[in-house]
Write an enzyme that holds these catalytic residues in place. Structure first.
Site, PDB file in Angstrom:
ATOM      1  N   HIS A 149       0.819  -1.210   0.000  1.00 32.59           N
ATOM      2  CA  HIS A 149       0.000   0.000   0.000  1.00 32.59           C
ATOM      3  C   HIS A 149       0.850   1.256   0.000  1.00 32.59           C
ATOM      4  O   HIS A 149       1.968   1.272   0.487  1.00 32.59           O
ATOM      5  CB  HIS A 149      -1.058   0.005   1.100  1.00 32.59           C
ATOM      6  CG  HIS A 149      -0.576   0.201   2.501  1.00 32.59           C
ATOM      7  ND1 HIS A 149      -0.283   1.424   3.024  1.00 32.59           N
ATOM      8  CD2 HIS A 149      -0.361  -0.674   3.495  1.00 32.59           C
ATOM      9  CE1 HIS A 149       0.087   1.298   4.287  1.00 32.59           C
ATOM     10  NE2 HIS A 149       0.065   0.030   4.595  1.00 32.59           N
ATOM     11  N   ASP A 196       6.052   1.361   7.761  1.00 34.55           N
ATOM     12  CA  ASP A 196       4.629   1.085   7.504  1.00 34.55           C
ATOM     13  C   ASP A 196       4.077   2.122   6.547  1.00 34.55           C
ATOM     14  O   ASP A 196       3.678   3.187   6.978  1.00 34.55           O
ATOM     15  CB  ASP A 196       3.859   1.103   8.814  1.00 34.55           C
ATOM     16  CG  ASP A 196       2.376   0.873   8.599  1.00 34.55           C
ATOM     17  OD1 ASP A 196       2.000   0.454   7.489  1.00 34.55           O
ATOM     18  OD2 ASP A 196       1.598   1.125   9.527  1.00 34.55           O
ATOM     19  N   GLU A 246      -5.261   2.013   2.660  1.00 34.72           N
ATOM     20  CA  GLU A 246      -5.134   0.824   3.515  1.00 34.72           C
ATOM     21  C   GLU A 246      -5.364   1.209   4.956  1.00 34.72           C
ATOM     22  O   GLU A 246      -6.060   0.530   5.696  1.00 34.72           O
ATOM     23  CB  GLU A 246      -3.748   0.193   3.355  1.00 34.72           C
ATOM     24  CG  GLU A 246      -3.626  -1.204   3.960  1.00 34.72           C
ATOM     25  CD  GLU A 246      -3.104  -1.260   5.389  1.00 34.72           C
ATOM     26  OE1 GLU A 246      -2.893  -2.367   5.885  1.00 34.72           O
ATOM     27  OE2 GLU A 246      -2.924  -0.217   6.033  1.00 34.72           O
ATOM     28  N   GLU A 247      -4.757   2.334   5.356  1.00 40.36           N
ATOM     29  CA  GLU A 247      -4.797   2.724   6.761  1.00 40.36           C
ATOM     30  C   GLU A 247      -6.204   3.081   7.222  1.00 40.36           C
ATOM     31  O   GLU A 247      -6.494   3.076   8.408  1.00 40.36           O
ATOM     32  CB  GLU A 247      -3.844   3.906   7.015  1.00 40.36           C
ATOM     33  CG  GLU A 247      -2.380   3.615   6.648  1.00 40.36           C
ATOM     34  CD  GLU A 247      -1.679   2.667   7.599  1.00 40.36           C
ATOM     35  OE1 GLU A 247      -2.340   2.161   8.524  1.00 40.36           O
ATOM     36  OE2 GLU A 247      -0.480   2.429   7.419  1.00 40.36           O
ATOM     37  N   ASP A 274       3.784  -5.709   3.527  1.00 43.09           N
ATOM     38  CA  ASP A 274       3.673  -4.538   4.381  1.00 43.09           C
ATOM     39  C   ASP A 274       4.750  -4.638   5.447  1.00 43.09           C
ATOM     40  O   ASP A 274       4.998  -5.714   5.953  1.00 43.09           O
ATOM     41  CB  ASP A 274       2.339  -4.644   5.126  1.00 43.09           C
ATOM     42  CG  ASP A 274       1.370  -3.597   4.684  1.00 43.09           C
ATOM     43  OD1 ASP A 274       1.767  -2.731   3.912  1.00 43.09           O
ATOM     44  OD2 ASP A 274       0.219  -3.665   5.128  1.00 43.09           O
ATOM     45  N   HIS A 278       3.074   3.438  13.443  1.00 41.71           N
ATOM     46  CA  HIS A 278       2.044   4.478  13.416  1.00 41.71           C
ATOM     47  C   HIS A 278       2.424   5.730  14.202  1.00 41.71           C
ATOM     48  O   HIS A 278       1.565   6.376  14.794  1.00 41.71           O
ATOM     49  CB  HIS A 278       0.693   3.930  13.918  1.00 41.71           C
ATOM     50  CG  HIS A 278       0.015   3.082  12.887  1.00 41.71           C
ATOM     51  ND1 HIS A 278      -1.267   2.613  13.012  1.00 41.71           N
ATOM     52  CD2 HIS A 278       0.453   2.625  11.700  1.00 41.71           C
ATOM     53  CE1 HIS A 278      -1.587   1.897  11.938  1.00 41.71           C
ATOM     54  NE2 HIS A 278      -0.555   1.886  11.134  1.00 41.71           N
TER      55      HIS A 278
HETATM   56  C1  LIG Z   1      -2.717  -0.392   9.438  1.00 38.87           C
HETATM   57  C2  LIG Z   1      -1.363  -0.386   8.957  1.00 38.87           C
HETATM   58  O1  LIG Z   1      -0.614   0.135   9.650  1.00 38.87           O
HETATM   59  N1  LIG Z   1      -0.985  -0.950   7.810  1.00 38.87           N
HETATM   60  C3  LIG Z   1      -0.383  -2.233   7.739  1.00 38.87           C
HETATM   61  C4  LIG Z   1       1.105  -2.167   7.611  1.00 38.87           C
HETATM   62  O2  LIG Z   1       1.609  -3.456   7.656  1.00 38.87           O
HETATM   63  C5  LIG Z   1       1.255  -4.251   8.763  1.00 38.87           C
HETATM   64  C6  LIG Z   1       1.929  -5.569   8.673  1.00 38.87           C
HETATM   65  O3  LIG Z   1       1.489  -6.280   7.582  1.00 38.87           O
HETATM   66  C7  LIG Z   1      -0.218  -4.392   8.860  1.00 38.87           C
HETATM   67  O4  LIG Z   1      -0.560  -5.109  10.014  1.00 38.87           O
HETATM   68  C8  LIG Z   1      -0.803  -3.048   8.928  1.00 38.87           C
HETATM   69  O5  LIG Z   1      -2.200  -3.161   8.942  1.00 38.87           O
END
Ligand SMILES: CC(=O)N[C@H]1CO[C@H](CO)[C@@H](O)[C@@H]1O
Ligand SMILES: *[C@@H]1O[C@H](CO)[C@@H](O)[C@H](O)[C@H]1NC(C)=O
Ligand SMILES: *[C@@H]1O[C@H](CO)[C@@H](O)[C@H](O)[C@H]1NC(C)=O
Ligand SMILES: *[C@@H]1O[C@H](CO)[C@@H](O)[C@H](O)[C@H]1NC(C)=O
Ligand SMILES: *[C@@H]1O[C@H](CO)[C@@H](O)[C@H](O)[C@H]1NC(C)=O
Ligand SMILES: *[C@@H]1O[C@H](CO)[C@@H](O)[C@H](O)[C@H]1NC(C)=O
Ligand SMILES: *[C@@H]1O[C@H](CO)[C@@H](O)[C@H](O)[C@H]1NC(C)=O
Length: 500
Positions: free
Chosen positions: A263, A275, A307-308, A336, A435
């Site tokens: 993403h 991330d 995605e987020e 990811d 995050h």
């Molecule tokens: C929500 C988020 O932070 N995006 C994804 C980034 O990657 C991790 C690991 O695969 C996911 O758990 C997250 O959802």
């Protein structure tokens, strides 16, 4: 499905920028050697990954927001950069941007019995100004039975978790509520949060505000003690158009596709370089180096947006594909968080051997090939992670497509056993910057990152050559696969984690 809010009405415009021609296809197929895992892997360089991480970081830091959240210039720059990079190979890839509109929260003002409280407008909910008594909804509000106490004109007060907030909001609305306050289930506010679903069969949406866990629990205590608490909530939203980037090799069999995805967006809190800038870049680097080879099966790459906010880009893509097109995807792999500083090498438990929930046929084989690769070719340890639909493969899983992937770990804590297997620190999160603002290019383990990128290259090369490792296509199996995966998505993916 009827969608009540003009603000969130979806539109799609797909632009195709490069059109494959028979001659370019022939050139690609004739002049290049057939891809081989070790040859593709050899072309991957740490320096290229890091250079691209700096580019994404610059996109974030050159904007006032300092992030790459959808709807911001930092994200738009990311999307355009991916597109422009792919566009350098017009003889090798066709690509398009798939656009869709999202309504994101701008601001919220909330008072309870006249006292101001901090709140954030929840993305995808309608803007509005509502006022009414709070009604507590038990059991996290994922079933209509939880809403029996809701009265017309009330505002529901419900905890986050167990299902998308879209479900809570729509069930509340159906029961007569005119607004929703959703409170966090972990520390931290709900800035940048969304309903996490584009629409639901449960009903239409009402304005929603997100509040902290502490504030939510305090309100619940007052309401449960019998106090009448009048909430007054005003929310402001803005609509952004956002884009998935989809690229596909011109060469190869387009009836049998290997689909690799990551993403392109970050959360609001920071640049999102691990991330999931790391997954974005790994895929792009594999896509660039793949142009040195020919393929037997078409390879599709996608960089999802949103995605987020709840896997919105991937959900939108799947919703736009007829089943006949989804059937051509023999395997979808999602990447990811490829560079967590306190990393582990995790493989999605596609065969269900570790966590009990398996994916459609092909998911187990994908897991086994990752395992074989890590153990034999890379010579590293690995662990399993639950196949829970928490990232962009979720909507594909729900549509019965075989899926898989690997990750280096997010906010969970490394165990003593894992520290023995991978090094690093036990008792510390895999990614302490998950995050948050410090997820920039200093927040990367480059050794882990190149290892993961090589694993992606291995899978790309393996399935671009042949799908022999997967069981052949079979209609009976497909029917079973569909039933099974629907169950997975309802019981597990949505149920357990999409609400978080
Ligand atoms: C929500 C988020 O932070 N995006 C994804 C980034 O990657 C991790 C690991 O695969 C996911 O758990 C997250 O959802
Ligand atoms: C974002 O990128 C798209 C696609 O390239 C472009 O059409 C749009 O104008 C850009 N929007 C902004 C706000 O930069
Ligand atoms: C919230 O209050 C601020 C300050 O009065 C105002 O600028 C903002 O527009 C309000 N937002 C909403 C959604 O009403
Ligand atoms: C592989 O392709 C990339 C992108 O076109 C190119 O820069 C690189 O030189 C090629 N590598 C080899 C070894 O041919
Ligand atoms: C794999 O993990 C074991 C501990 O379980 C450890 O002894 C070994 O060194 C690790 N191997 C590698 C290659 O890291
Ligand atoms: C990246 O984050 C770290 C930790 O927050 C910080 O010290 C560093 O200055 C940041 N890098 C840039 C380029 O801002
Ligand atoms: C499809 O798979 C089922 C279950 O494994 C098997 O019984 C059946 O013979 C297969 N059909 C074909 C056409 O291969």
């Amino acid at each position: 499905m009827k969608f009540s809010l003009p603000l969130v009405a979806l539109s799609t415009i797909s632009f195709t920028f490069a059109v494959p021609t028979a001659s370019s296809n022939a050139i690609v197929q004739r002049d290049l050697p057939l891809v081989q895992s070790n040859q593709l892997r050899r072309l991957l360089l740490r320096s290229e990954l890091l250079k691209k991480a700096k580019i994404l970081e610059d996109f974030a830091y050159s904007t006032p927001e300092r992030n790459r959240l959808i709807g911001t210039p930092g994200h738009n720059a990311t999307v355009n950069w991916i597109k422009d990079t792919i566009a350098q190979f017009p003889d090798y890839y066709t690509y398009y941007l798939e656009s869709f509109d999202l309504s994101l929260g701008v601001s919220a003002n909330l008072t309870n019995n006249g006292t101001p409280m901090e709140a954030f407008a929840v993305g995808l909910s309608p803007a509005g100004h509502v006022s009414g008594p709070l009604v507590y909804v038990p059991n996290l509000g994922c079933e209509s039975a939880d809403f029996s106490a809701v009265t017309a004109g009330s505002i529901i007060l419900v905890g986050r978790g167990n299902c998308q907030s879209a479900v809570k909001d729509a069930l509340g609305s159906t029961a007569g509520a005119i607004g929703m306050l959703v409170y966090n289930n972990v520390e931290g506010n709900l800035d940048g949060y969304s309903l996490q679903k584009i629409n639901t069969p449960e009903g239409t949406y009402v304005p929603a505000g997100g509040i902290s866990m502490a504030d939510g629990e305090a309100l619940v205590a007052r309401v449960q003690a019998g106090e009448t608490v009048i909430a007054d909530l005003a929310t402001e939203m803005s609509v952004s158009t956002t884009y998935n980037v989809i690229a596909e090799t011109i060469g190869g069999d387009h009836e049998n596709v290997i689909h690799m995805s990551g993403h392109s967006d970050s959360v609001a809190a920071g640049p999102g370089i691990n991330d999931n800038g790391s997954g974005t870049i790994s895929l792009l680097e594999v896509a660039i180096q793949l142009t040195n080879f020919s393929v037997n099966n078409a390879v599709r790459f996608s960089w999802w947006s949103g995605e987020e906010e709840g896997l919105l880009g991937a959900t939108y893509y799947v919703s736009q594909q007829p089943q006949s097109e989804l059937d051509k995807i023999r395997l979808m792999l999602d990447f990811d968080m490829m560079a967590s500083p306190n990393y582990v090498y995790q493989i999605y438990d596609g065969d269900g051997s570790a966590f009990g929930e398996s994916g459609p046929p092909g998911s187990g084989e994908a897991e086994h090939e990752f395992e074989r690769y890590f153990a034999q070719d890379a010579g590293v340890n690995f662990t399993s992670i639950e196949f829970d639909g928490r990232s962009d493969y979720g909507p594909f899983l729900a549509a019965g497509v075989a899926t898989g992937g690997i990750a280096c770990g997010a906010e969970a804590i490394k165990t003593v056993e894992e520290a023995a297997m991978f090094g690093g620190q036990a008792g510390v999160a895999y990614d302490v910057c998950y995050h948050s603002a410090c997820d920039n290019s200093s927040n990367l383990d480059v050794g882990a990152w190149i290892q993961m990128t090589k694993a992606i290259a291995h899978m790309t090369a393996t399935f671009a050559r042949s799908f022999d490792l997967l069981s052949p296509r079979n209609e009976t199996m497909k029917a079973k696969r569909m039933t099974k995966s629907k169950q997975v998505i309802s019981d597990k993916a949505i149920g357990a984690l999409w609400g978080v």
